[in-house]
Design a protein around this motif. Sequence first.
Motif, PDB file in Angstrom:
ATOM      1  N   ARG A 100      66.518  44.701  32.928  1.00  0.00           N
ATOM      2  CA  ARG A 100      66.455  45.329  31.597  1.00  0.00           C
ATOM      3  C   ARG A 100      65.532  44.589  30.641  1.00  0.00           C
ATOM      4  O   ARG A 100      65.346  45.032  29.510  1.00  0.00           O
ATOM      5  CB  ARG A 100      67.847  45.389  30.986  1.00  0.00           C
ATOM      6  N   PHE A 101      64.996  43.475  31.048  1.00  0.00           N
ATOM      7  CA  PHE A 101      64.197  42.645  30.148  1.00  0.00           C
ATOM      8  C   PHE A 101      62.718  42.684  30.520  1.00  0.00           C
ATOM      9  O   PHE A 101      62.348  42.934  31.666  1.00  0.00           O
ATOM     10  CB  PHE A 101      64.695  41.197  30.175  1.00  0.00           C
ATOM     11  N   ILE A 102      61.896  42.411  29.522  1.00  0.00           N
ATOM     12  CA  ILE A 102      60.457  42.356  29.699  1.00  0.00           C
ATOM     13  C   ILE A 102      59.950  41.136  28.941  1.00  0.00           C
ATOM     14  O   ILE A 102      60.478  40.795  27.886  1.00  0.00           O
ATOM     15  CB  ILE A 102      59.785  43.656  29.199  1.00  0.00           C
ATOM     16  N   SER A 103      58.969  40.472  29.496  1.00  0.00           N
ATOM     17  CA  SER A 103      58.397  39.318  28.804  1.00  0.00           C
ATOM     18  C   SER A 103      56.884  39.330  28.977  1.00  0.00           C
ATOM     19  O   SER A 103      56.355  39.893  29.929  1.00  0.00           O
ATOM     20  CB  SER A 103      58.982  38.005  29.340  1.00  0.00           C
ATOM     21  N   ALA A 104      56.225  38.704  28.031  1.00  0.00           N
ATOM     22  CA  ALA A 104      54.770  38.565  28.093  1.00  0.00           C
ATOM     23  C   ALA A 104      54.446  37.273  28.818  1.00  0.00           C
ATOM     24  O   ALA A 104      55.191  36.295  28.748  1.00  0.00           O
ATOM     25  CB  ALA A 104      54.192  38.547  26.686  1.00  0.00           C
ATOM     26  N   GLN A 105      53.337  37.276  29.531  1.00  0.00           N
ATOM     27  CA  GLN A 105      52.873  36.050  30.172  1.00  0.00           C
ATOM     28  C   GLN A 105      51.355  35.999  30.097  1.00  0.00           C
ATOM     29  O   GLN A 105      50.707  37.020  29.887  1.00  0.00           O
ATOM     30  CB  GLN A 105      53.345  35.965  31.617  1.00  0.00           C
ATOM     31  N   CYS A 106      50.806  34.806  30.227  1.00  0.00           N
ATOM     32  CA  CYS A 106      49.372  34.601  30.093  1.00  0.00           C
ATOM     33  C   CYS A 106      48.843  33.847  31.307  1.00  0.00           C
ATOM     34  O   CYS A 106      49.585  33.087  31.942  1.00  0.00           O
ATOM     35  CB  CYS A 106      49.078  33.819  28.810  1.00  0.00           C
ATOM     36  N   SER A 107      47.574  34.032  31.586  1.00  0.00           N
ATOM     37  CA  SER A 107      46.952  33.337  32.711  1.00  0.00           C
ATOM     38  C   SER A 107      46.879  31.829  32.488  1.00  0.00           C
ATOM     39  O   SER A 107      46.707  31.071  33.440  1.00  0.00           O
ATOM     40  CB  SER A 107      45.554  33.896  32.956  1.00  0.00           C
ATOM     41  N   CYS A 108      47.045  31.364  31.233  1.00  0.00           N
ATOM     42  CA  CYS A 108      47.019  29.925  30.944  1.00  0.00           C
ATOM     43  C   CYS A 108      48.349  29.260  31.269  1.00  0.00           C
ATOM     44  O   CYS A 108      48.467  28.044  31.212  1.00  0.00           O
ATOM     45  CB  CYS A 108      46.654  29.673  29.473  1.00  0.00           C
ATOM     46  N   GLY A 109      49.383  30.049  31.597  1.00  0.00           N
ATOM     47  CA  GLY A 109      50.685  29.489  31.937  1.00  0.00           C
ATOM     48  C   GLY A 109      51.757  29.757  30.889  1.00  0.00           C
ATOM     49  O   GLY A 109      52.935  29.523  31.130  1.00  0.00           O
ATOM     50  N   TRP A 110      51.371  30.244  29.723  1.00  0.00           N
ATOM     51  CA  TRP A 110      52.316  30.538  28.657  1.00  0.00           C
ATOM     52  C   TRP A 110      53.188  31.723  29.053  1.00  0.00           C
ATOM     53  O   TRP A 110      52.732  32.662  29.701  1.00  0.00           O
ATOM     54  CB  TRP A 110      51.544  30.856  27.374  1.00  0.00           C
ATOM     55  N   ARG A 111      54.454  31.671  28.666  1.00  0.00           N
ATOM     56  CA  ARG A 111      55.384  32.799  28.865  1.00  0.00           C
ATOM     57  C   ARG A 111      56.146  33.025  27.574  1.00  0.00           C
ATOM     58  O   ARG A 111      56.613  32.081  26.951  1.00  0.00           O
ATOM     59  CB  ARG A 111      56.382  32.502  29.979  1.00  0.00           C
ATOM     60  N   GLY A 112      56.275  34.267  27.203  1.00  0.00           N
ATOM     61  CA  GLY A 112      57.040  34.626  26.020  1.00  0.00           C
ATOM     62  C   GLY A 112      58.513  34.783  26.361  1.00  0.00           C
ATOM     63  O   GLY A 112      58.897  34.803  27.531  1.00  0.00           O
ATOM     64  N   PRO A 113      59.343  34.918  25.340  1.00  0.00           N
ATOM     65  CA  PRO A 113      60.776  35.094  25.590  1.00  0.00           C
ATOM     66  C   PRO A 113      61.074  36.471  26.187  1.00  0.00           C
ATOM     67  O   PRO A 113      60.292  37.412  26.024  1.00  0.00           O
ATOM     68  CB  PRO A 113      61.388  34.962  24.192  1.00  0.00           C
ATOM     69  N   ALA A 114      62.192  36.568  26.871  1.00  0.00           N
ATOM     70  CA  ALA A 114      62.625  37.854  27.436  1.00  0.00           C
ATOM     71  C   ALA A 114      63.047  38.769  26.296  1.00  0.00           C
ATOM     72  O   ALA A 114      63.775  38.364  25.385  1.00  0.00           O
ATOM     73  CB  ALA A 114      63.768  37.638  28.411  1.00  0.00           C
ATOM     74  N   ARG A 115      62.571  39.980  26.326  1.00  0.00           N
ATOM     75  CA  ARG A 115      62.872  40.979  25.281  1.00  0.00           C
ATOM     76  C   ARG A 115      63.425  42.235  25.936  1.00  0.00           C
ATOM     77  O   ARG A 115      63.184  42.507  27.099  1.00  0.00           O
ATOM     78  CB  ARG A 115      61.598  41.353  24.518  1.00  0.00           C
ATOM     79  N   ARG A 116      64.115  43.034  25.147  1.00  0.00           N
ATOM     80  CA  ARG A 116      64.538  44.351  25.623  1.00  0.00           C
ATOM     81  C   ARG A 116      63.538  45.417  25.218  1.00  0.00           C
ATOM     82  O   ARG A 116      63.449  46.447  25.868  1.00  0.00           O
ATOM     83  CB  ARG A 116      65.917  44.696  25.074  1.00  0.00           C
ATOM     84  N   ALA A 117      62.785  45.165  24.155  1.00  0.00           N
ATOM     85  CA  ALA A 117      61.815  46.149  23.665  1.00  0.00           C
ATOM     86  C   ALA A 117      60.409  45.796  24.163  1.00  0.00           C
ATOM     87  O   ALA A 117      59.937  44.671  23.980  1.00  0.00           O
ATOM     88  CB  ALA A 117      61.825  46.184  22.144  1.00  0.00           C
ATOM     89  N   ARG A 118      59.764  46.757  24.816  1.00  0.00           N
ATOM     90  CA  ARG A 118      58.396  46.540  25.287  1.00  0.00           C
ATOM     91  C   ARG A 118      57.454  46.226  24.130  1.00  0.00           C
ATOM     92  O   ARG A 118      56.544  45.413  24.265  1.00  0.00           O
ATOM     93  CB  ARG A 118      57.903  47.774  26.034  1.00  0.00           C
ATOM     94  N   SER A 119      57.679  46.875  22.990  1.00  0.00           N
ATOM     95  CA  SER A 119      56.794  46.654  21.845  1.00  0.00           C
ATOM     96  C   SER A 119      56.840  45.199  21.379  1.00  0.00           C
ATOM     97  O   SER A 119      55.820  44.624  21.002  1.00  0.00           O
ATOM     98  CB  SER A 119      57.156  47.594  20.689  1.00  0.00           C
ATOM     99  N   LYS A 120      58.027  44.571  21.417  1.00  0.00           N
ATOM    100  CA  LYS A 120      58.148  43.161  21.026  1.00  0.00           C
ATOM    101  C   LYS A 120      57.405  42.255  22.008  1.00  0.00           C
ATOM    102  O   LYS A 120      56.755  41.298  21.618  1.00  0.00           O
ATOM    103  CB  LYS A 120      59.615  42.739  20.951  1.00  0.00           C
ATOM    104  N   ALA A 121      57.484  42.554  23.298  1.00  0.00           N
ATOM    105  CA  ALA A 121      56.772  41.753  24.304  1.00  0.00           C
ATOM    106  C   ALA A 121      55.264  41.891  24.122  1.00  0.00           C
ATOM    107  O   ALA A 121      54.529  40.911  24.234  1.00  0.00           O
ATOM    108  CB  ALA A 121      57.186  42.182  25.711  1.00  0.00           C
ATOM    109  N   ARG A 122      54.799  43.108  23.818  1.00  0.00           N
ATOM    110  CA  ARG A 122      53.364  43.309  23.576  1.00  0.00           C
ATOM    111  C   ARG A 122      52.927  42.576  22.315  1.00  0.00           C
ATOM    112  O   ARG A 122      51.838  42.013  22.254  1.00  0.00           O
ATOM    113  CB  ARG A 122      53.044  44.798  23.484  1.00  0.00           C
ATOM    114  N   THR A 123      53.786  42.546  21.289  1.00  0.00           N
ATOM    115  CA  THR A 123      53.477  41.806  20.069  1.00  0.00           C
ATOM    116  C   THR A 123      53.390  40.309  20.354  1.00  0.00           C
ATOM    117  O   THR A 123      52.488  39.628  19.863  1.00  0.00           O
ATOM    118  CB  THR A 123      54.549  42.080  18.992  1.00  0.00           C
ATOM    119  N   ASP A 124      54.305  39.788  21.181  1.00  0.00           N
ATOM    120  CA  ASP A 124      54.251  38.374  21.580  1.00  0.00           C
ATOM    121  C   ASP A 124      52.921  38.062  22.252  1.00  0.00           C
ATOM    122  O   ASP A 124      52.293  37.047  21.972  1.00  0.00           O
ATOM    123  CB  ASP A 124      55.398  38.032  22.531  1.00  0.00           C
TER     124      ASP A 124
END
Length: 72
Positions: A40-64
């Motif tokens: 149920r969760f989605i998170s943002a990640q980057c090729s540099c190794g950064w990971r965003g927090p787990a979110r329930r809203a896709r829009s929040k992950a895209r904002t991260d």
Amino acid sequence: MADQEDLATDLAADLTPHRRTPDLTSDLASHSTSTVEKGRFISAQCSCGWRGPARRARSKARTDAAEHEESP
């Protein structure tokens, strides 16, 4: 004698410190973000190794991800 002078000149050139200018385009290009869904969760990640927090809203992950790209 001329060969020794040429050799000395080449060695002196090798010992001269070189300044490397930073390549800003490669730093920006190295940040490629995406989103990953896990259950149920989605998170943002980057090729540099950064990971965003787990979110329930896709829009929040895209904002991260967008915020990370703006200020890595």
